[in-house]
Each structure stands twice: as structure tokens, then as C-alpha cells.
Enzyme design. Structure first.
Site, PDB file in Angstrom:
ATOM      1  N   ASP A   1      89.035  -8.291  67.601  1.00 56.78           N
ATOM      2  CA  ASP A   1      90.220  -9.294  67.554  1.00 56.78           C
ATOM      3  C   ASP A   1      91.498  -8.382  67.545  1.00 56.78           C
ATOM      4  O   ASP A   1      91.546  -7.298  66.885  1.00 56.78           O
ATOM      5  CB  ASP A   1      89.919 -10.088  66.508  1.00 56.78           C
TER       6      ASP A   1
ATOM      7  N   LEU B   1      71.502   3.540  74.414  1.00 55.79           N
ATOM      8  CA  LEU B   1      71.979   2.310  73.508  1.00 55.79           C
ATOM      9  C   LEU B   1      71.947   1.169  74.527  1.00 55.79           C
ATOM     10  O   LEU B   1      72.091   1.027  75.569  1.00 55.79           O
ATOM     11  CB  LEU B   1      73.531   2.671  73.554  1.00 55.79           C
TER      12      LEU B   1
ATOM     13  N   HIS C   1      94.682  -7.177  75.981  1.00 55.75           N
ATOM     14  CA  HIS C   1      93.411  -7.281  76.411  1.00 55.75           C
ATOM     15  C   HIS C   1      93.190  -6.050  77.448  1.00 55.75           C
ATOM     16  O   HIS C   1      92.045  -5.361  77.097  1.00 55.75           O
ATOM     17  CB  HIS C   1      93.141  -8.373  77.364  1.00 55.75           C
TER      18      HIS C   1
HETATM   19  C1  IPE Z   1      86.827 -14.281  68.024  1.00 56.79           C
HETATM   20  O1  IPE Z   1      88.232 -14.263  68.120  1.00 56.79           O
HETATM   21  C2  IPE Z   1      86.250 -14.228  69.601  1.00 56.79           C
HETATM   22  C3  IPE Z   1      86.321 -12.869  70.166  1.00 56.79           C
HETATM   23  C4  IPE Z   1      86.719 -11.840  69.640  1.00 56.79           C
HETATM   24  C5  IPE Z   1      85.834 -12.913  71.565  1.00 56.79           C
HETATM   25  P1  IPE Z   1      88.921 -15.381  68.176  1.00 56.79           P
HETATM   26  O2  IPE Z   1      90.458 -14.846  68.057  1.00 56.79           O
HETATM   27  O3  IPE Z   1      88.807 -16.287  68.956  1.00 56.79           O
HETATM   28  O4  IPE Z   1      88.861 -16.021  66.684  1.00 56.79           O
HETATM   29  P2  IPE Z   1      89.572 -17.139  65.815  1.00 56.79           P
HETATM   30  O5  IPE Z   1      90.397 -17.915  66.758  1.00 56.79           O
HETATM   31  O6  IPE Z   1      90.836 -16.108  65.239  1.00 56.79           O
HETATM   32  O7  IPE Z   1      88.798 -17.424  64.841  1.00 56.79           O
HETATM   33  C1  IPE Z   2      90.460 -10.794  70.920  1.00 60.50           C
HETATM   34  O1  IPE Z   2      91.865 -10.679  70.820  1.00 60.50           O
HETATM   35  C2  IPE Z   2      90.043 -10.614  72.491  1.00 60.50           C
HETATM   36  C3  IPE Z   2      89.485 -12.005  72.771  1.00 60.50           C
HETATM   37  C4  IPE Z   2      89.230 -13.080  71.962  1.00 60.50           C
HETATM   38  C5  IPE Z   2      88.923 -12.194  74.056  1.00 60.50           C
HETATM   39  P1  IPE Z   2      92.646 -11.950  70.776  1.00 60.50           P
HETATM   40  O2  IPE Z   2      92.908 -12.219  71.911  1.00 60.50           O
HETATM   41  O3  IPE Z   2      92.094 -12.781  69.800  1.00 60.50           O
HETATM   42  O4  IPE Z   2      93.955 -11.578  69.866  1.00 60.50           O
HETATM   43  P2  IPE Z   2      95.067 -12.230  68.860  1.00 60.50           P
HETATM   44  O5  IPE Z   2      93.628 -12.463  67.706  1.00 60.50           O
HETATM   45  O6  IPE Z   2      95.431 -13.428  69.500  1.00 60.50           O
HETATM   46  O7  IPE Z   2      95.554 -11.162  68.343  1.00 60.50           O
HETATM   47 MG    MG Z   3      92.084 -13.626  68.015  1.00 50.49          MG
END
Ligand code: IPE
Ligand code: IPE
Ligand code: MG
Length: 249
Positions: free
Chosen positions: A29, A140, A46
Site C-alpha cells: 500500500d 518460491l 504504481h
Molecule cells: C489494499 O489497499 C488493497 C491492495 C493493496 C491491493 P487499499 O489502498 O485498497 O486499501 P484501503 O482502501 O486503504 O483500505
Molecule cells: C496500493 O497503493 C496499490 C493498490 C491498491 C493497487 P494505493 O494505490 O492504495 O496507494 P495509496 O494508498 O492511495 O497511497
Molecule cells: Mg491504498
């Protein structure tokens, strides 16, 4: 650089190889915030996150971790703007087409968990290809959780079990925790011993809900694109300090 490598070597030497987590799950995240902090569009976060994936998969392989589950796209992530969703799908296709040979060389077995039936055709083609090429590997196991939701997974398992009951292949009394586990995407895999979440959020966001019943949790404020092998080792060292009681004393 030399200092950094020495530090990693020192940290690695502290790991008790006989007590490694067998299965590590990672909620990757913070990509969006990483980019926004730099005045860039979220998609660049990303893109940067893919480099971390590469580094962490390699590190887990080298450390002898048996299962790694990476949360790449949740069932709730469809709520994001279409452009971001499309970008993520394209990024997956690019990652797989570029990395699969290297992963194969490193004996990594790629396995997708989640409902891939709804994904664009180009994703499904790459997913099938990656799983096929690497299916005989015994290094793995890399689970990529894509269009994955823990609740959705449990609902699907319930439906499969109900079908078996209706078809008289299974009696209601024979339904056990074991049967539920066997009907999840992660059938035949051990539950995660350690779950890591980056970016400072302290929640599971629908990740491996059934399987995480006794997982150790490690959170860091580091954003996913900044996460590296050193942080991974810190998480493993933390894990090794925990006394796992599983309800006992
Ligand atoms: C969780 O992250 C999903 C992934 C890492 C794929 P999100 O960014 O979607 O989660 P929330 O919305 O902060 O809970
Ligand atoms: C996690 O990073 C990746 C996915 C959920 C695909 P985020 O896109 O949720 O990044 P933040 O949380 O908005 O910073
Ligand atoms: Mg996120």
C-alpha cells in the site's frame, strides 16, 4: 551502496534460518501517496511499486521463503477511476510479460488468487501463460492476489460446499474448518505466518480473512515504492521475536 549492502548482510545474518515464516503475505500500500508527495500522478507510484515487487520477490526467493502472497488488486479497487484501474491492468500485463522468464529461471511458481474471470482478456492470457510456464517449479510460490477479496473468497467456498451437499457428495456434519480451507483459493497452502502492510494503515482491507486467523502482523509507515529488502528482513526479525501461542499458554 557498499554500506547499505553490508547492513543488509549484517541484518540477514541475524535471521534464524530454522524459524523462517513459511508464508508471508504483503499488503502493498501507499503507491498513490508516494507519487502525490512528489507532485506526480498516482500511476507513477504504481510504476515505482513494480520495482519493489521485483526486489522483494527476489529477496524472498533467496531467503528461502516458501510462499509469498502479494495483494495487487482488491475486489473493492474497482471503485477507483477507470483510468487508474486500466493502468493497473496494463501494468500487470507488462510485469508478467517482462518478468516471467526471469521468475521461471529462479524456480518461482506463479499462482493467481482471486476472481480472474472478470478481468480483461489480455490479462487472462498473460496470467494463463505465466502460470503454465512456471507450473513445474518447486521454489518460491508467488501468489498474486488479483480481484481478490477475503469475503468474496469465503462466499465462493460456501457456494462450492453447498453444491457438494446438494449433490450428496458431502454431508452437512462433514463440513469442518479443513473443508472450508480446502475450498479457498489457497487450498493446500499453509496460512500466512506473517502479514506485512506498508503505508501506515493498520487494517487488513479484506486480505486473507480466513487464513490470517493467527498471523503475526507487522506494519510500517514506509510507502510501498520505498519498501526494500532491509525492511523485509526487519519484519522477519520482528516475527522471530514473537511467541506464537495459537490459543495455548
Ligand atoms: C489494499 O489497499 C488493497 C491492495 C493493496 C491491493 P487499499 O489502498 O485498497 O486499501 P484501503 O482502501 O486503504 O483500505
Ligand atoms: C496500493 O497503493 C496499490 C493498490 C491498491 C493497487 P494505493 O494505490 O492504495 O496507494 P495509496 O494508498 O492511495 O497511497
Ligand atoms: Mg491504498
Amino acid at each position: 551502496m557498499a554500506f547499505f549492502l553490508r547492513k543488509i548482510k549484517d541484518l540477514t545474518s541475524k535471521i534464524d534460518k530454522s524459524r523462517l515464516p513459511v508464508h508471508i503475505g504483503i499488503i502493498m500500500d501507499g503507491n498513490g501517496r508516494w507519487a502525490q508527495k512528489r507532485g506526480m500522478m498516482r500511476i507513477y507510484g504504481h510504476k515505482a511499486g513494480v520495482k519493489t515487487v521485483r526486489e522483494i520477490v527476489k529477496a524472498c526467493s533467496e531467503l528461502g521463503i516458501k510462499y509469498l502472497t502479494l495483494y495487487a488488486f482488491s475486489t473493492e479497487n474497482w471503485k477507483r477511476p477507470l483510468e487508474e484501474v486500466n493502468f493497473l491492468m496494463d501494468l500487470l500485463v507488462e510485469y508478467l510479460s517482462k518478468e516471467v522468464n526471469e521468475l521461471n529461471k529462479n524456480n518461482v511458481k506463479i499462482n493467481f488468487i482471486g476472481d480472474i474471470s472478470f478481468l480483461p482478456k489480455k490479462c487472462k492470457v498473460e496470467i494463463d501463460r505465466a502460470q503454465n510456464i512456471t507450473k513445474e517449479n518447486d521454489g518460491l510460490v508467488l501468489n498474486i492476489a488479483l480481484n481478490y477479496g477475503g469475503r468474496d473468497e469465503i462466499v465462493k467456498a460456501v457456494k462450492k460446499i453447498c453444491h457438494k451437499v446438494v449433490n450428496k457428495e458431502l454431508s452437512i456434519d462433514a463440513i469442518t474448518e479443513q473443508i472450508v480451507s480446502e475450498n479457498l483459493y489457497t487450498q493446500n497452502q499453509p496460512d500466512p505466518d506473517l502479514i506485512i502492510r506498508t503505508s501506515g494503515e493498520k487494517r487488513l482491507s479484506n486480505f486473507l480473512l480466513w487464513q490470517s486467523a493467527y498471523s503475526e502482523l507487522w506494519f510500517t509507515d514506509v510507502l510501498w515504492p520505498d519498501f526494500n529488502k532491509k525492511h523485509l528482513i526487519e519484519a522477519i526479525l520482528y516475527y522471530q521475536t514473537r511467541k506464537r501461542r495459537f490459543g495455548g499458554i
